[in-house]
Design an enzyme around this catalytic site. Structure first.
Site, short mmCIF file in Angstrom:
data_model
loop_
_atom_site.label_atom_id
_atom_site.label_comp_id
_atom_site.label_asym_id
_atom_site.label_seq_id
_atom_site.Cartn_x
_atom_site.Cartn_y
_atom_site.Cartn_z
N ASP A 82 0.83 -1.19 0.00
CA ASP A 82 0.00 0.00 0.00
C ASP A 82 0.87 1.25 0.00
O ASP A 82 2.07 1.20 0.32
CB ASP A 82 -0.91 -0.03 1.24
CG ASP A 82 -2.09 0.91 1.13
OD1 ASP A 82 -2.45 1.31 0.01
OD2 ASP A 82 -2.66 1.25 2.19
N HIS A 207 -10.13 4.38 -1.46
CA HIS A 207 -9.34 4.55 -0.24
C HIS A 207 -10.17 5.26 0.83
O HIS A 207 -11.18 5.88 0.53
CB HIS A 207 -8.07 5.35 -0.54
CG HIS A 207 -7.04 4.58 -1.30
ND1 HIS A 207 -5.77 4.35 -0.83
CD2 HIS A 207 -7.10 3.95 -2.50
CE1 HIS A 207 -5.10 3.63 -1.71
NE2 HIS A 207 -5.89 3.39 -2.74
N ASN A 229 -10.31 -0.30 0.24
CA ASN A 229 -9.25 -0.30 1.25
C ASN A 229 -9.79 -0.09 2.66
O ASN A 229 -10.58 0.82 2.90
CB ASN A 229 -8.23 0.80 0.96
CG ASN A 229 -7.29 0.44 -0.17
OD1 ASN A 229 -7.65 -0.31 -1.08
ND2 ASN A 229 -6.08 0.97 -0.13
#
Length: 286
Positions: A82, A207, A229
């Site tokens: 990540d 995200h 995420n």
């Protein structure tokens, strides 16, 4: 089911319009529990490691843990690095065997970001790996990376050009999302996702998922957010579960680490199965 590529996981999710949990693990216990939760839910899962986690555990040990825990797994899983602004760490992880990386060059100019992302994509391809890209920082600091200021939004044409010219496999736009804990339900630019998907037909990475509503998840996943995420939610669950158990241990003067580990593991397994249900990936293993 052996470990598969990021692209195989996200392309299926994108085509069928479900989201795959992309969960940042922090140690061996959370790694094993996330994998166990994916098996329980019969869901594909993307296991993510931050640069901080790679450096604290070491890429050799971390990858050895991953290899041992996924040897006989029967759901699709993949290992992803990540938010990484450091080219040396990207090279290290690709060399070790990570399946994909997010090259986070969002602090650079778009031109320099694009130039270096082309190089990262070429490097990843030599390893049979894939790349997630971004041109706008996601608000909030995550494991020491990021800033608490609102990022500048690039034009849609700039984002499309970046995607097409770099050849990234997944794209992470800034749509009003943020890392960390939201103080209120976020106001999100849903149309940005639709516009990017219509123009490029590329899976989108969402995200800052910790704290979004089920309705927001559903809307964004339907528009093409195939990778969702989750980092802060795992950290909170992990630390609060430890804290609650240790308070009980202190009150009862009973100190048994294996019992602590079992209890915390159950919380992380439940978090993972719950995410798979919410994102629609439960039962999608092949």
């Amino acid at each position: 089911m052996p470990v598969v590529s990021l692209k195989e996981i996200v392309d299926r999710a994108f085509a069928e319009r479900y989201g795959v949990p992309a969960i940042n693990i922090v140690n061996d216990l959370t790694l094993e529990a996330v994998l166990a939760g994916a098996v329980d839910a019969r869901s594909p899962v993307i296991v993510q490691t931050s640069v901080k986690t790679v450096k604290s555990i070491g890429s050799d040990v971390l990858f050895a843990m991953w290899t041992a825990m996924t040897k006989d797994i029967d759901v699709p899983v993949t290992l992803h690095l990540d938010h990484c602004p450091e080219r040396a760490v990207i090279t290290e992880c690709l060399d070790r065997g990570w399946n994909s990386v997010l090259f986070d060059a969002s602090t650079l100019t778009v031109e320099e970001n694009q130039r270096q992302t082309v190089e990262v994509v070429a490097e990843a391809r030599r390893h049979g790996a894939h790349v997630e890209g971004e041109i706008e920082a996601i608000k909030g600091v995550e494991d020491g990376i990021g800033a608490d200021t609102e990022p500048a939004r690039q034009s849609l044409d700039t984002a499309i050009r970046f995607i097409t010219e770099t050849g990234v496999d997944v794209f992470a736009p800034s749509i009003g999302n943020a890392h960390g804990v939201y103080s209120a339900t976020p106001e999100l630019d849903f149309e940005r996702v639709t516009d990017l998907v219509q123009a490029t037909n590329i899976p989108i990475a969402l995200h800052g998922g910790s704290g979004m509503t089920t309705q927001q998840f559903g809307d964004l996943i339907a528009r093409g957010c195939a990778k969702v995420n989750i980092s802060t939610a795992l950290k909170i669950e992990f630390m609060k579960a430890n804290l609650a158990f240790l308070k009980q241990a202190e009150a009862g003067d009973k100190w048994d680490p294996p019992s602590l580990f079992r209890d915390v593991r159950s919380h992380i397994v439940s978090l993972t199965t719950g995410l798979a249900d919410t994102f629609g990936s439960a039962g999608k293993a092949w």
